[in-house]
Design a protein around this motif. Structure first.
Motif, PDB file in Angstrom:
ATOM      1  N   ALA A 123       0.943  29.847   4.933  1.00  0.00           N
ATOM      2  CA  ALA A 123       1.019  29.088   6.178  1.00  0.00           C
ATOM      3  C   ALA A 123       2.408  28.526   6.478  1.00  0.00           C
ATOM      4  N   LYS A 147      -2.450  16.838  10.069  1.00  0.00           N
ATOM      5  CA  LYS A 147      -3.630  17.596  10.509  1.00  0.00           C
ATOM      6  C   LYS A 147      -4.553  16.679  11.285  1.00  0.00           C
ATOM      7  N   ASN A 187      -5.822  21.340   0.229  1.00  0.00           N
ATOM      8  CA  ASN A 187      -4.752  21.287   1.230  1.00  0.00           C
ATOM      9  C   ASN A 187      -3.392  21.371   0.542  1.00  0.00           C
ATOM     10  N   ASN A 189      -1.700  24.050  -0.657  1.00  0.00           N
ATOM     11  CA  ASN A 189      -0.970  25.315  -0.727  1.00  0.00           C
ATOM     12  C   ASN A 189       0.479  25.193  -0.257  1.00  0.00           C
ATOM     13  N   VAL A 190       0.685  24.510   0.869  1.00  0.00           N
ATOM     14  CA  VAL A 190       2.042  24.430   1.413  1.00  0.00           C
ATOM     15  C   VAL A 190       2.935  23.603   0.486  1.00  0.00           C
ATOM     16  N   HIS A 219       3.289  21.433   9.888  1.00  0.00           N
ATOM     17  CA  HIS A 219       4.050  21.352   8.636  1.00  0.00           C
ATOM     18  C   HIS A 219       5.523  21.124   8.989  1.00  0.00           C
ATOM     19  N   LYS A 244      -9.248  24.458   7.717  1.00  0.00           N
ATOM     20  CA  LYS A 244      -8.228  24.045   6.735  1.00  0.00           C
ATOM     21  C   LYS A 244      -7.145  25.122   6.605  1.00  0.00           C
ATOM     22  N   SER A 246      -4.500  27.881   8.266  1.00  0.00           N
ATOM     23  CA  SER A 246      -3.768  28.305   9.470  1.00  0.00           C
ATOM     24  C   SER A 246      -3.819  29.824   9.617  1.00  0.00           C
TER      25      SER A 246
HETATM   26  O1  LIG Z   1      -1.999  25.143   6.987  1.00  0.00           O
HETATM   27  C1  LIG Z   1      -2.685  25.737   6.125  1.00  0.00           C
HETATM   28  O2  LIG Z   1      -3.169  26.875   6.338  1.00  0.00           O
HETATM   29  C2  LIG Z   1      -2.980  25.224   4.760  1.00  0.00           C
HETATM   30  C3  LIG Z   1      -2.404  23.968   4.319  1.00  0.00           C
HETATM   31  O3  LIG Z   1      -2.053  23.077   5.031  1.00  0.00           O
HETATM   32  C4  LIG Z   1      -2.286  23.822   2.859  1.00  0.00           C
HETATM   33  O4  LIG Z   1      -3.162  24.326   2.155  1.00  0.00           O
HETATM   34  O5  LIG Z   1      -1.296  23.233   2.414  1.00  0.00           O
END
Ligand SMILES: O=C([O-])CC(=O)C(=O)O
Ligand SMILES: NC(=O)C1=CN([C@@H]2O[C@H](COP(=O)(O)OP(=O)(O)OC[C@H]3O[C@@H](n4cnc5c(N)ncnc54)[C@H](O)[C@@H]3O)[C@@H](O)[C@H]2O)C=CC1
Length: 266
Positions: A123, A147, A187, A189-190, A219, A244, A246
């Motif tokens: 994402a 978010k 949340n 992953n980023v 983000h 959750k 993107s």
């Molecule tokens: O925006 C997304 O797809 C996921 C996100 O914020 C995360 O997992 O950090």
């Protein structure tokens, strides 16, 4: 023709198969999901990749590439054993890699199998710039994630704030990427991707907002170092199948697969 096996058949997996249905250079041979999800996956896969088999494990098969779009458990269960057998892999559940020792295990498995594991940018953008900037030396990386309040349901923020009643942007977390990943694993992953490309989980600073004024996953990244600096804002539209996640995450997987399958890579 690139023969791919995919782990997971949820919001990302389905989105990827939908787009690649029309690509003659990518073939999905197997889709791996837990026993309990096989029936649902079979009906989805039968329309998107009719020649693919839905299985609960890879068995002795050797795809050209194995891609994980499933979650934390799938990395230990499927990716590490596949790497040890020499199968190249891609991983999208980067938040899972904030578990101490897991990145080292992935690397050791790839080394043992004389192959490679690619961590996808998902994402977030500018991972190429951040990883290159790290070569010259980074001073600071600060990530702000914003978010809609509903996106923080089923997280510790739900107990601490009345999410449905928020009228103003509200900071629900401030601290290190390591702590963010521990408290908000779904949340993470980023924050984890930025950490792995940049200054690591302890030095990457994170601020998370529940913001009733946004409908996207926003983000914002500020990075400084010997290279100079950059500021990046991504306004990611959430997937209908999983708010959750993107939509860009799906496109990031499609891009990565295209780069392996096609003659030109960018
Ligand atoms: O925006 C997304 O797809 C996921 C996100 O914020 C995360 O997992 O950090
Ligand atoms: N790198 C990034 O920027 C992003 C990464 N993600 C991560 O991608 C992953 C998938 O996301 P979604 O498709 O939205 O989730 P989802 O919940 O819609 O789908 C998950 C799929 O994985 C399967 N699955 C679960 N455990 C499994 C296991 N142990 N072995 C095999 N299959 C298993 C489920 O049956 C389901 O088909 C999650 O870990 C999520 O955190 C999501 C958004 C952004």
């Amino acid at each position: 023709m690139l023969h791919v096996s995919m782990i997971g058949c949820g919001a990302i997996g389905v989105g990827v198969m939908e787009i690649l249905k029309s690509d003659p250079e990518v073939a999905f041979d197997m889709v791996v999901v837990p026993e309990a999800h096989m029936e649902r996956a079979r009906s989805t896969v039968s329309t998107l990749a009719p020649t693919a088999r839905v299985v609960s494990r890879l068995g002795d098969e050797r795809p050209d590439l194995l891609i994980e779009c499933a979650g934390h458990q799938a990395i230990a269960e499927h990716i590490i054993p596949a790497l040890e057998r020499g199968i190249p892999c891609m991983v999208v559940s980067i938040g899972a890699l904030s578990e101490p020792g897991l990145v080292d295990k992935l690397e050791a498995a790839a080394r043992a199998g004389k192959t490679q594991v690619q961590l996808l940018s998902g994402a977030i953008g500018a991972i190429d710039a951040l990883a290159a900037a790290k070569v010259g030396g980074l001073e600071s990386v600060v990530y702000t994630g914003r978010k809609p309040p509903q996106a923080w349901k089923d997280t510790p923020a739900e107990a601490a704030f009345d999410l449905d009643a928020l009228k103003e942007p509200t900071v629900i977390f401030e601290g290190s990427a390591r702590e963010a990943a521990r408290l908000y694993p779904k949340n993470a992953n980023v924050a984890a991707t930025l950490s792995l490309a940049g200054l690591g989980l302890d030095q990457t600073r994170v601020r998370l907002y529940a913001d009733p004024g946004v409908s996207e996953n926003v983000h914002y990244v500020e990075a400084r170092g010997a290279f100079g600096g950059f500021e990046l804002t991504m306004r990611g539209k959430p997937l209908a199948a999983n708010p959750k996640t993107s939509a860009l995450t799906v496109y990031s997987v499609v891009r990565a697969l295209g780069n392996r399958a096609h003659a030109l890579s960018i």
